[in-house]
Design a protein around this motif. Sequence first.
Motif, mmCIF file in Angstrom:
data_model
loop_
_atom_site.group_PDB
_atom_site.id
_atom_site.type_symbol
_atom_site.label_atom_id
_atom_site.label_comp_id
_atom_site.label_asym_id
_atom_site.label_seq_id
_atom_site.Cartn_x
_atom_site.Cartn_y
_atom_site.Cartn_z
ATOM 1 N N ASP A 21 0.806 -1.223 0.000
ATOM 2 C CA ASP A 21 0.000 0.000 0.000
ATOM 3 C C ASP A 21 0.838 1.270 0.000
ATOM 4 N N PHE A 22 1.999 1.230 0.652
ATOM 5 C CA PHE A 22 2.757 2.451 0.862
ATOM 6 C C PHE A 22 4.139 2.477 0.223
ATOM 7 N N ALA A 23 4.510 1.483 -0.551
ATOM 8 C CA ALA A 23 5.866 1.415 -1.110
ATOM 9 C C ALA A 23 6.232 2.670 -1.891
ATOM 10 N N LYS A 24 5.362 3.117 -2.755
ATOM 11 C CA LYS A 24 5.678 4.296 -3.571
ATOM 12 C C LYS A 24 5.683 5.566 -2.740
ATOM 13 N N THR A 25 4.767 5.669 -1.780
ATOM 14 C CA THR A 25 4.720 6.839 -0.909
ATOM 15 C C THR A 25 5.931 6.868 0.021
ATOM 16 N N ALA A 26 6.259 5.714 0.585
ATOM 17 C CA ALA A 26 7.368 5.634 1.538
ATOM 18 C C ALA A 26 8.706 5.884 0.865
ATOM 19 N N GLY A 27 8.827 5.459 -0.376
ATOM 20 C CA GLY A 27 10.064 5.655 -1.116
ATOM 21 C C GLY A 27 10.899 4.401 -1.177
ATOM 22 N N ILE A 28 11.840 4.445 -2.073
ATOM 23 C CA ILE A 28 12.633 3.265 -2.377
ATOM 24 C C ILE A 28 13.523 2.842 -1.209
ATOM 25 N N GLN A 29 14.046 3.797 -0.440
ATOM 26 C CA GLN A 29 14.921 3.429 0.672
ATOM 27 C C GLN A 29 14.150 2.725 1.784
ATOM 28 N N VAL A 30 12.981 3.241 2.128
ATOM 29 C CA VAL A 30 12.169 2.601 3.163
ATOM 30 C C VAL A 30 11.753 1.207 2.700
ATOM 31 N N ALA A 31 11.294 1.113 1.455
ATOM 32 C CA ALA A 31 10.866 -0.184 0.922
ATOM 33 C C ALA A 31 12.025 -1.169 0.904
ATOM 34 N N TYR A 32 13.204 -0.722 0.481
ATOM 35 C CA TYR A 32 14.369 -1.607 0.416
ATOM 36 C C TYR A 32 14.787 -2.069 1.813
ATOM 37 N N ALA A 33 14.829 -1.138 2.768
ATOM 38 C CA ALA A 33 15.209 -1.499 4.142
ATOM 39 C C ALA A 33 14.223 -2.517 4.712
ATOM 40 N N ALA A 34 12.945 -2.286 4.498
ATOM 41 C CA ALA A 34 11.932 -3.212 5.008
ATOM 42 C C ALA A 34 12.057 -4.577 4.341
ATOM 43 N N LEU A 35 12.305 -4.589 3.046
ATOM 44 C CA LEU A 35 12.445 -5.855 2.328
ATOM 45 C C LEU A 35 13.697 -6.614 2.760
ATOM 46 N N LEU A 36 14.793 -5.907 3.012
ATOM 47 C CA LEU A 36 15.996 -6.579 3.513
ATOM 48 C C LEU A 36 15.688 -7.303 4.824
ATOM 49 N N LEU A 37 15.011 -6.609 5.720
ATOM 50 C CA LEU A 37 14.655 -7.229 6.997
ATOM 51 C C LEU A 37 13.704 -8.402 6.797
ATOM 52 N N TYR A 38 12.731 -8.218 5.933
ATOM 53 C CA TYR A 38 11.744 -9.265 5.677
ATOM 54 C C TYR A 38 12.413 -10.537 5.150
ATOM 55 N N TYR A 39 13.265 -10.384 4.138
ATOM 56 C CA TYR A 39 13.908 -11.569 3.568
ATOM 57 C C TYR A 39 14.922 -12.179 4.533
ATOM 58 N N LEU A 40 15.569 -11.353 5.342
ATOM 59 C CA LEU A 40 16.490 -11.895 6.334
ATOM 60 C C LEU A 40 15.726 -12.712 7.377
ATOM 61 N N MET A 41 14.557 -12.246 7.770
ATOM 62 C CA MET A 41 13.782 -12.977 8.755
ATOM 63 C C MET A 41 13.344 -14.342 8.218
ATOM 64 N N LYS A 42 13.213 -14.470 6.914
ATOM 65 C CA LYS A 42 12.821 -15.741 6.307
ATOM 66 C C LYS A 42 13.982 -16.738 6.245
ATOM 67 N N ASP A 43 15.193 -16.275 6.474
ATOM 68 C CA ASP A 43 16.373 -17.135 6.422
ATOM 69 C C ASP A 43 16.384 -18.044 7.653
ATOM 70 N N PRO A 44 16.317 -19.350 7.461
ATOM 71 C CA PRO A 44 16.255 -20.261 8.608
ATOM 72 C C PRO A 44 17.527 -20.284 9.457
ATOM 73 N N SER A 45 18.613 -19.751 8.956
ATOM 74 C CA SER A 45 19.879 -19.821 9.699
ATOM 75 C C SER A 45 20.064 -18.693 10.718
ATOM 76 N N LEU A 84 14.184 1.193 10.880
ATOM 77 C CA LEU A 84 14.643 0.117 9.992
ATOM 78 C C LEU A 84 16.163 0.136 9.839
ATOM 79 N N ILE A 85 16.747 1.335 9.673
ATOM 80 C CA ILE A 85 18.201 1.450 9.534
ATOM 81 C C ILE A 85 18.897 1.009 10.821
ATOM 82 N N PHE A 86 18.350 1.406 11.957
ATOM 83 C CA PHE A 86 18.957 0.986 13.218
ATOM 84 C C PHE A 86 18.964 -0.540 13.328
ATOM 85 N N ALA A 87 17.834 -1.152 13.035
ATOM 86 C CA ALA A 87 17.764 -2.623 13.099
ATOM 87 C C ALA A 87 18.752 -3.251 12.123
#
Length: 127
Positions: A21-45, A84-87
Amino acid sequence: MNEHDYKRFYSDQSFQQKLRDFAKTAGIQVAYAALLLYYLMKDPSISFKTRLTIAAALGYFILPTDAIPDLAPLVGFSDDLGVLIFALSQISSNITPQIQEKAKDRLRLWFKNIDESKLDELHDKIF
């Protein structure tokens, strides 16, 4: 609220809905930071502690009420980006090139022309 309170607001469904819903409004940096965290959380290791850090940051991101309302023009997602950056800075050693590429692939679906320099700026803040 502390870090553990925010993790109760996180779920895959609520995260994906907010980001869509908010990717374009939030901007590419917010979306990228959130996606990095999301995909990292999916890593079973990754460790349980790392998962808690990610869940807390993403919980804050999807929280409907935060320090600066997300609908505020220009600054609405600045607090989200800060969290997101702090995390990311706390767990950056876990972020692999594969996770970075997954996040970039998703961005390419949402944004027509990705300005890679914006992603490089974010990398400089994290690593």
